[in-house]
Design a protein around this motif. Structure first.
Motif, short mmCIF file in Angstrom:
data_model
loop_
_atom_site.label_atom_id
_atom_site.label_comp_id
_atom_site.label_asym_id
_atom_site.label_seq_id
_atom_site.Cartn_x
_atom_site.Cartn_y
_atom_site.Cartn_z
N TYR A 50 -6.02 10.55 -7.75
CA TYR A 50 -7.21 11.87 -7.42
C TYR A 50 -6.63 13.03 -7.84
O TYR A 50 -7.42 14.02 -8.23
N LEU A 51 -5.28 13.26 -7.60
CA LEU A 51 -4.85 14.75 -7.88
C LEU A 51 -4.28 14.77 -9.28
O LEU A 51 -3.56 15.78 -9.52
N ASN A 52 -4.77 14.09 -10.00
CA ASN A 52 -4.64 14.15 -11.54
C ASN A 52 -2.98 13.75 -12.02
O ASN A 52 -2.65 14.17 -12.82
N SER A 53 -2.47 13.09 -11.26
CA SER A 53 -1.28 12.42 -11.49
C SER A 53 -1.33 11.36 -12.51
O SER A 53 -2.41 10.59 -12.62
N GLY A 54 -0.39 11.11 -13.30
CA GLY A 54 -0.61 9.99 -14.41
C GLY A 54 -0.33 8.78 -13.55
O GLY A 54 0.00 8.60 -12.63
N LEU A 55 -0.36 7.77 -14.73
CA LEU A 55 -0.20 6.23 -14.42
C LEU A 55 1.20 6.12 -13.79
O LEU A 55 1.78 5.35 -12.74
N LEU A 56 1.98 6.44 -14.57
CA LEU A 56 3.54 6.36 -14.28
C LEU A 56 3.79 6.99 -13.03
O LEU A 56 4.78 6.48 -12.04
N PRO A 57 3.67 8.12 -12.62
CA PRO A 57 4.07 8.79 -11.39
C PRO A 57 3.44 7.92 -10.17
O PRO A 57 3.94 7.81 -9.09
N THR A 58 2.03 7.46 -10.32
CA THR A 58 1.36 6.78 -9.39
C THR A 58 2.19 5.30 -9.26
O THR A 58 2.36 4.85 -8.02
N GLY A 59 2.50 5.01 -10.44
CA GLY A 59 3.42 3.47 -10.41
C GLY A 59 4.59 3.87 -9.45
O GLY A 59 5.02 2.87 -9.02
N GLY A 60 5.32 4.82 -9.89
CA GLY A 60 6.70 5.34 -9.26
C GLY A 60 6.38 5.21 -7.66
O GLY A 60 7.21 4.87 -6.82
N LEU A 61 5.37 5.88 -7.41
CA LEU A 61 4.87 6.15 -5.89
C LEU A 61 4.84 4.81 -5.16
O LEU A 61 5.32 4.54 -4.01
N VAL A 62 4.38 3.88 -5.90
CA VAL A 62 3.93 2.42 -5.02
C VAL A 62 5.10 1.61 -5.30
O VAL A 62 5.36 0.89 -4.39
N LEU A 63 5.77 1.42 -6.50
CA LEU A 63 6.74 0.64 -6.94
C LEU A 63 8.01 0.83 -6.15
O LEU A 63 8.82 -0.15 -6.00
N GLY A 64 8.40 2.09 -5.73
CA GLY A 64 9.66 2.69 -5.39
C GLY A 64 10.02 1.93 -3.79
O GLY A 64 11.16 1.12 -3.65
N PRO A 65 8.98 1.92 -2.88
CA PRO A 65 9.22 0.93 -1.80
C PRO A 65 9.12 -0.30 -2.02
O PRO A 65 10.03 -0.99 -0.94
N ILE A 66 8.51 -0.82 -2.71
CA ILE A 66 8.36 -2.32 -2.79
C ILE A 66 9.96 -2.77 -3.44
O ILE A 66 10.64 -3.75 -3.12
N PHE A 67 10.40 -1.92 -4.31
CA PHE A 67 11.82 -2.20 -5.21
C PHE A 67 12.73 -2.20 -4.15
O PHE A 67 13.68 -2.96 -4.10
N GLY A 68 12.65 -1.26 -3.17
CA GLY A 68 13.75 -0.96 -2.12
C GLY A 68 13.76 -1.98 -1.22
O GLY A 68 14.88 -2.65 -0.65
N PHE A 69 12.63 -2.42 -0.63
CA PHE A 69 12.53 -3.56 0.11
C PHE A 69 13.07 -4.85 -0.56
O PHE A 69 13.87 -5.52 0.21
N PHE A 70 12.80 -5.31 -1.77
CA PHE A 70 13.46 -6.20 -2.34
C PHE A 70 14.97 -6.34 -2.59
O PHE A 70 15.69 -7.22 -2.56
N VAL A 71 15.41 -5.07 -2.82
CA VAL A 71 16.89 -4.84 -3.50
C VAL A 71 17.58 -4.72 -2.43
O VAL A 71 19.01 -4.97 -2.42
N ASN A 72 17.24 -4.61 -1.01
CA ASN A 72 17.74 -4.62 0.13
C ASN A 72 18.55 -5.94 0.49
O ASN A 72 19.18 -6.11 1.23
N ARG A 73 18.02 -7.05 -0.37
CA ARG A 73 18.55 -8.18 -0.24
C ARG A 73 19.94 -8.44 -0.56
O ARG A 73 20.61 -9.47 -0.19
N ALA A 74 20.35 -7.79 -1.37
CA ALA A 74 21.78 -7.80 -2.28
C ALA A 74 22.83 -7.93 -1.07
O ALA A 74 22.83 -7.46 -0.07
N GLY A 75 23.68 -9.10 -1.27
CA GLY A 75 24.65 -9.34 -0.13
C GLY A 75 24.10 -10.09 1.15
O GLY A 75 25.04 -10.33 1.74
N ASN A 76 22.83 -10.12 1.25
CA ASN A 76 22.34 -10.59 2.56
C ASN A 76 22.18 -12.09 2.24
O ASN A 76 21.33 -12.57 1.50
N PRO A 77 22.89 -12.94 3.01
CA PRO A 77 22.84 -14.55 2.81
C PRO A 77 21.68 -15.19 3.25
O PRO A 77 21.48 -16.41 3.12
N THR A 78 20.47 -14.30 3.73
CA THR A 78 19.35 -15.20 4.18
C THR A 78 18.15 -14.74 3.33
O THR A 78 17.73 -13.46 3.63
N VAL A 79 17.50 -15.21 2.43
CA VAL A 79 16.15 -14.86 1.76
C VAL A 79 15.47 -16.22 2.07
O VAL A 79 15.66 -17.28 1.27
#
Length: 147
Positions: free
Chosen positions: A71-100
């Motif tokens: 709505y604030l006229n950001s492009g698709l890439l900034p909007t995607g970064g805003l959404v994908l960042g937290p989800i990426f962080g959630f999944f990359v947090n599995r590194a080294g953890n032996p329970t998935v």
């Protein structure tokens, strides 16, 4: 300044040494100790045994953020970064953890964790990004036409 940031990260994470390959002496994986709790909450929500608000409110907040960004006229890439960042962080947090999902008992190397995180972020984040972006653009055009 960077030393303070590294110290803060180490203070809130657990350091697990995971030897992998010839550079095993240099491999250190950081992960939050709360990942196991998040997995248990996700499984309980997914199976329907107990719903946790995090997995209902989280996607809604990400969708609202994508709508606001578009709505604030950001492009698709900034909007995607805003959404994908937290989800990426959630999944990359599995590194080294032996329970998935209680299926894989071995620690995950960091390179595999990044691939796992990119897959998870793409699977869950791209639909939220596209829907939020389209709603945000439509809302912006409706508001502009209404003036």
């Amino acid at each position: 300044m960077s030393t303070v940031v590294v110290a803060a990260i180490v203070a809130v994470t657990e350091i697990r040494y995971t030897p992998t390959g010839p550079a095993a002496a240099e491999t250190v994986v950081l992960h939050a100790s709360s990942y196991t709790q998040l997995v248990d909450m996700f499984v309980a929500t997914y199976t329907g045994s107990r719903a946790h608000l995090l997995f209902a409110v989280g996607p809604i907040v990400l969708l609202l953020g994508a709508i606001g960004s578009a709505y604030l006229n950001s492009g698709l890439l900034p909007t995607g970064g805003l959404v994908l960042g937290p989800i990426f962080g959630f999944f990359v947090n599995r590194a080294g953890n032996p329970t998935v999902l209680k299926l894989d008992p071995t620690p995950l190397p960091l390179s595999d964790a990044i691939i796992f995180a990119l897959t998870g972020a793409s699977l869950y984040g791209i639909p939220i990004t596209i829907i939020g972006f389209l709603i945000g653009i439509a809302l912006r055009r409706v508001v502009v036409l209404g003036r």
